[in-house]
Structure formats: C-alpha cells, structure tokens
Write a protein that holds these residues in place. Sequence first.
Motif, PDB file in Angstrom:
ATOM      1  N   MET A   1       0.725  -0.787  -0.703  1.00 33.64           N
ATOM      2  CA  MET A   1      -0.171  -0.139   0.127  1.00 33.64           C
ATOM      3  C   MET A   1       0.884   0.948   0.106  1.00 33.64           C
ATOM      4  O   MET A   1       1.982   0.986   0.696  1.00 33.64           O
ATOM      5  N   LYS A   2       0.509   2.242  -1.113  1.00 40.25           N
ATOM      6  CA  LYS A   2       1.251   3.322  -0.395  1.00 40.25           C
ATOM      7  C   LYS A   2       0.968   4.436   0.222  1.00 40.25           C
ATOM      8  O   LYS A   2       0.210   4.296   1.023  1.00 40.25           O
ATOM      9  N   LEU A   3       2.424   4.914   0.725  1.00 42.53           N
ATOM     10  CA  LEU A   3       1.832   5.847   1.834  1.00 42.53           C
ATOM     11  C   LEU A   3       0.706   6.991   1.923  1.00 42.53           C
ATOM     12  O   LEU A   3       0.141   6.443   2.940  1.00 42.53           O
ATOM     13  N   ASN A   4       0.772   7.230   1.087  1.00 38.70           N
ATOM     14  CA  ASN A   4      -0.785   8.530   1.230  1.00 38.70           C
ATOM     15  C   ASN A   4      -1.377   7.155   0.789  1.00 38.70           C
ATOM     16  O   ASN A   4      -3.213   8.344   1.191  1.00 38.70           O
ATOM     17  N   GLN A   5      -1.710   6.611   0.701  1.00 39.59           N
ATOM     18  CA  GLN A   5      -3.614   5.821   0.910  1.00 39.59           C
ATOM     19  C   GLN A   5      -3.130   5.144   2.420  1.00 39.59           C
ATOM     20  O   GLN A   5      -4.669   4.110   2.410  1.00 39.59           O
ATOM     21  N   LEU A   6      -2.753   5.320   3.457  1.00 40.69           N
ATOM     22  CA  LEU A   6      -3.318   4.791   4.789  1.00 40.69           C
ATOM     23  C   LEU A   6      -3.877   5.018   5.243  1.00 40.69           C
ATOM     24  O   LEU A   6      -4.233   6.596   5.004  1.00 40.69           O
ATOM     25  N   THR A   7      -4.302   4.657   6.266  1.00 41.92           N
ATOM     26  CA  THR A   7      -5.456   5.748   6.985  1.00 41.92           C
ATOM     27  C   THR A   7      -5.181   6.568   8.133  1.00 41.92           C
ATOM     28  O   THR A   7      -3.375   5.687   8.413  1.00 41.92           O
ATOM     29  N   ILE A   8      -5.632   7.479   9.021  1.00 45.11           N
ATOM     30  CA  ILE A   8      -4.989   8.094   9.990  1.00 45.11           C
ATOM     31  C   ILE A   8      -4.697   6.700  10.905  1.00 45.11           C
ATOM     32  O   ILE A   8      -2.717   6.957  11.784  1.00 45.11           O
ATOM     33  N   GLN A   9      -5.262   5.857  10.960  1.00 44.13           N
ATOM     34  CA  GLN A   9      -4.863   5.118  11.949  1.00 44.13           C
ATOM     35  C   GLN A   9      -3.241   3.810  11.863  1.00 44.13           C
ATOM     36  O   GLN A   9      -2.849   4.067  12.727  1.00 44.13           O
ATOM     37  N   GLN A  10      -3.587   4.359  10.644  1.00 45.29           N
ATOM     38  CA  GLN A  10      -2.049   3.069   9.365  1.00 45.29           C
ATOM     39  C   GLN A  10      -1.035   3.831   9.738  1.00 45.29           C
ATOM     40  O   GLN A  10      -0.219   3.918  10.615  1.00 45.29           O
ATOM     41  N   ALA A  11      -1.423   4.873   9.392  1.00 45.33           N
ATOM     42  CA  ALA A  11      -0.294   5.473   9.643  1.00 45.33           C
ATOM     43  C   ALA A  11       0.577   6.620  10.729  1.00 45.33           C
ATOM     44  O   ALA A  11       1.415   6.166  11.041  1.00 45.33           O
ATOM     45  N   ILE A  12      -0.904   6.483  11.779  1.00 52.50           N
ATOM     46  CA  ILE A  12      -0.323   6.518  13.175  1.00 52.50           C
ATOM     47  C   ILE A  12       0.412   5.852  13.948  1.00 52.50           C
ATOM     48  O   ILE A  12       1.780   5.251  14.433  1.00 52.50           O
ATOM     49  N   GLU A  13       0.389   4.185  13.546  1.00 50.13           N
ATOM     50  CA  GLU A  13       0.865   3.119  13.799  1.00 50.13           C
ATOM     51  C   GLU A  13       2.019   2.382  13.230  1.00 50.13           C
ATOM     52  O   GLU A  13       2.905   2.643  13.951  1.00 50.13           O
ATOM     53  N   LYS A  14       2.317   3.043  12.079  1.00 50.35           N
ATOM     54  CA  LYS A  14       3.745   2.936  11.410  1.00 50.35           C
ATOM     55  C   LYS A  14       4.777   3.608  11.770  1.00 50.35           C
ATOM     56  O   LYS A  14       5.612   4.009  11.850  1.00 50.35           O
ATOM     57  N   LEU A  15       4.096   5.349  11.690  1.00 47.22           N
ATOM     58  CA  LEU A  15       4.834   6.062  12.395  1.00 47.22           C
ATOM     59  C   LEU A  15       5.818   5.861  14.063  1.00 47.22           C
ATOM     60  O   LEU A  15       7.129   5.982  14.505  1.00 47.22           O
ATOM     61  N   ASP A  16       4.626   5.162  14.879  1.00 47.68           N
ATOM     62  CA  ASP A  16       4.735   4.949  16.153  1.00 47.68           C
ATOM     63  C   ASP A  16       5.617   3.811  16.695  1.00 47.68           C
ATOM     64  O   ASP A  16       6.693   3.659  17.029  1.00 47.68           O
ATOM     65  N   ALA A  17       5.643   3.134  14.580  1.00 46.39           N
ATOM     66  CA  ALA A  17       6.662   1.437  14.942  1.00 46.39           C
ATOM     67  C   ALA A  17       7.893   2.550  14.340  1.00 46.39           C
ATOM     68  O   ALA A  17       8.858   1.457  15.052  1.00 46.39           O
ATOM     69  N   GLY A  18       7.834   3.378  13.747  1.00 44.79           N
ATOM     70  CA  GLY A  18       9.422   3.581  13.326  1.00 44.79           C
ATOM     71  C   GLY A  18       9.662   3.125  12.129  1.00 44.79           C
ATOM     72  O   GLY A  18      10.861   2.953  11.464  1.00 44.79           O
ATOM     73  N   GLU A  19       8.359   2.413  11.653  1.00 47.74           N
ATOM     74  CA  GLU A  19       8.653   2.803  10.188  1.00 47.74           C
ATOM     75  C   GLU A  19       8.560   3.048   8.827  1.00 47.74           C
ATOM     76  O   GLU A  19       9.224   2.801   8.305  1.00 47.74           O
ATOM     77  N   ILE A  20       8.105   3.899   9.914  1.00 43.84           N
ATOM     78  CA  ILE A  20       8.089   4.881   8.195  1.00 43.84           C
ATOM     79  C   ILE A  20       7.642   6.260   9.288  1.00 43.84           C
ATOM     80  O   ILE A  20       8.217   6.471  10.309  1.00 43.84           O
ATOM     81  N   THR A  21       8.633   8.135   8.407  1.00 42.45           N
ATOM     82  CA  THR A  21       9.203   9.168   9.093  1.00 42.45           C
ATOM     83  C   THR A  21       7.873  10.112   8.269  1.00 42.45           C
ATOM     84  O   THR A  21       6.793   9.662   7.928  1.00 42.45           O
ATOM     85  N   SER A  22       7.356  11.090   9.098  1.00 43.18           N
ATOM     86  CA  SER A  22       6.252  11.694   9.107  1.00 43.18           C
ATOM     87  C   SER A  22       7.113  12.498   7.738  1.00 43.18           C
ATOM     88  O   SER A  22       5.947  13.171   6.694  1.00 43.18           O
ATOM     89  N   VAL A  23       8.339  13.130   6.974  1.00 39.68           N
ATOM     90  CA  VAL A  23       8.420  14.051   6.345  1.00 39.68           C
ATOM     91  C   VAL A  23       8.324  12.342   4.782  1.00 39.68           C
ATOM     92  O   VAL A  23       8.123  13.287   4.317  1.00 39.68           O
ATOM     93  N   GLU A  24       8.622  11.141   5.721  1.00 39.45           N
ATOM     94  CA  GLU A  24       8.522   9.954   4.248  1.00 39.45           C
ATOM     95  C   GLU A  24       6.727  10.137   3.981  1.00 39.45           C
ATOM     96  O   GLU A  24       6.108  10.915   2.167  1.00 39.45           O
ATOM     97  N   LEU A  25       5.901   9.826   4.573  1.00 38.77           N
ATOM     98  CA  LEU A  25       4.582  10.827   4.464  1.00 38.77           C
ATOM     99  C   LEU A  25       3.935  11.973   3.864  1.00 38.77           C
ATOM    100  O   LEU A  25       3.499  11.711   3.114  1.00 38.77           O
TER     101      LEU A  25
END
Length: 64
Positions: A1-25
Amino acid sequence: MKLNQLTIQQAIEKLDAGEITSVELTKACLERINEIDDKVKALLTVCEDEALSEAKAADERRAK
C-alpha cells in the motif's frame, strides 16, 4: 500500500513503530497532490516547504 493511501490509524501505527517518518508520509502526500491536482483542481494552495518543515519538526519531537 502506498503511504498516501494509509488511513490515519495506519499512519499513526507505522509512525509509532518507526516504520515510516513524518517526512516520508508528507512527501508521499505531496507527490500525490502533484500527480492529480491538475485534473481535480481541489486545492487552492499547496505549501510544500511549510508542510515538509512541520513534518521534520514532528520527526524531531518523536525522536525525543
């Protein structure tokens, strides 16, 4: 899934897990805006520099 297609909840989970950065998103969302806004004309102004600056600041806060 592309980062811009994440739900807010999915984005938060990935940010919290360190899988992505705010800049990447943010970059993924800005890229999508650049791809389609000429067709849909949904945005009046896109503040890319400001968005990336805020994303970098968010990443710095998360790192603390």
